[in-house]
Design an enzyme around this catalytic site. Structure first.
Site, PDB file in Angstrom:
ATOM      1  N   HIS A 286      -7.608  -6.324   0.215  1.00  0.00           N
ATOM      2  CA  HIS A 286      -6.402  -4.450   0.642  1.00  0.00           C
ATOM      3  C   HIS A 286      -5.314  -5.457   1.241  1.00  0.00           C
ATOM      4  O   HIS A 286      -4.731  -5.216   1.240  1.00  0.00           O
ATOM      5  CB  HIS A 286      -6.869  -3.973   0.792  1.00  0.00           C
ATOM      6  CG  HIS A 286      -6.164  -3.072   0.643  1.00  0.00           C
ATOM      7  ND1 HIS A 286      -5.715  -2.100  -0.473  1.00  0.00           N
ATOM      8  CD2 HIS A 286      -4.922  -2.072   1.889  1.00  0.00           C
ATOM      9  CE1 HIS A 286      -4.986  -1.095  -0.360  1.00  0.00           C
ATOM     10  NE2 HIS A 286      -4.712  -0.986   1.021  1.00  0.00           N
TER      11      HIS A 286
ATOM     12  N   SER B 279       0.814  -1.283   0.148  1.00  0.00           N
ATOM     13  CA  SER B 279       0.206  -0.300   0.338  1.00  0.00           C
ATOM     14  C   SER B 279       0.961   1.380  -0.059  1.00  0.00           C
ATOM     15  O   SER B 279       1.626   1.571  -0.950  1.00  0.00           O
ATOM     16  CB  SER B 279      -0.949   0.408   1.474  1.00  0.00           C
ATOM     17  OG  SER B 279      -2.086   0.963   1.187  1.00  0.00           O
TER      18      SER B 279
END
Length: 267
Positions: free
Chosen positions: A236, A102
């Site tokens: 995610h 990320s």
């Protein structure tokens, strides 16, 4: 290319910036792991013993959290890259692989560029996870939102201990670091597609709520030395449930890079 130690970057600085899992006094390579926004080195604790004894795992310890709680938070990507890269200098005596998840993927990319531009160091590979390529980013100003909106986004993405967010006293402690990280994310990009001089490997969960496979494929534009994209089951934070598969892939690819480097040296 690797470098010897730099007298201007001390071992104490490196120890402050990196959680080091020293499996051998003479590692043949290092893997630097860069956590997500709001993340910490403890999230990747299990990675420290997931690779062979010749691989030293480093996990970045961002300021403003855990044992660096009193260190001022950093809210600019350029400053974070600068300080992290300087701290990394004493550890460039063996091949270095970068893995970022990320926000950490953008940091890994910027670190690879700075290592090359300033020190002539070419990482063995750049591994990026759950983050759009720099020229495809569409920053969201979540850092300008109130605490509740910011906390809601952190919960939506996952990857942060719910107990830290649910307890008002603990949340007050962790929110400054979370807000600083989301300020970095909110102000970073889109950037020019500057190429890195190493292979790039990208990873994404097939149920990521914010990023698509096409988004991740954009990393090919900065990877003239080679690009691969892996899609794994999960959201995610697919890397929690897919940890064994992911670290296995990383280990295999580091082995392949070792063999390719050895062949180039003897060829």
């Amino acid at each position: 290319m690797t470098l010897g130690t730099d007298p201007t970057a001390t071992a104490a600085t490196a120890d402050r910036w990196f959680r080091r899992y020293a499996q051998t006094p003479t590692p043949r390579r290092r893997l630097l792991v860069l956590p997500h926004a709001g993340g910490s080195a403890s999230f990747f604790h299990a990675w420290g013993t997931s690779f062979d004894p010749g691989t030293e795992v480093l996990v970045a310890r961002y300021p403003g959290r855990h044992d660096r709680l009193t260190d001022p938070c950093i809210d600019r990507m350029e400053d974070l890259t600068e300080q992290l890269t300087l701290a990394l200098r004493p550890l460039l005596d063996v091949p270095l692989t970068l893995f970022g998840h990320s926000m950490g993927a953008s940091l890994a990319y910027e670190t690879a560029l700075l290592l090359a531009r300033r020190y002539g160091v070419r990482p063995a590979a750049l591994h990026v996870s759950s983050r759009k390529a720099p020229h495809r980013l569409t920053p969201r100003p979540l850092h300008e939102a109130g605490d509740e909106a910011l906390t809601a986004e952190v919960r939506r993405l996952g990857g942060t201990d719910e107990a830290l967010l649910a307890d008002p006293d603990l949340r007050e402690i962790v929110l400054p670091a979370i807000r600083a990280d989301f300020t970095i994310v909110g102000r970073y990009g889109p950037r020019s597609a500057d190429p890195v001089d190493c292979p790039v490997h990208a990873y994404i969960g097939d149920r990521d709520p914010s990023i698509t496979v096409d988004d991740m494929s954009g990393w090919a534009d900065v990877a003239p030395a080679g690009f691969e994209l892996d899609v794994l089951p999960g959201g995610h934070f697919y890397l929690q449930e897919q940890r064994e598969r992911l670290v296995g892939t990383l280990g295999r690819r580091m082995d392949e890079a070792d063999r390719a480097r050895g062949g180039a040296q003897t060829g």
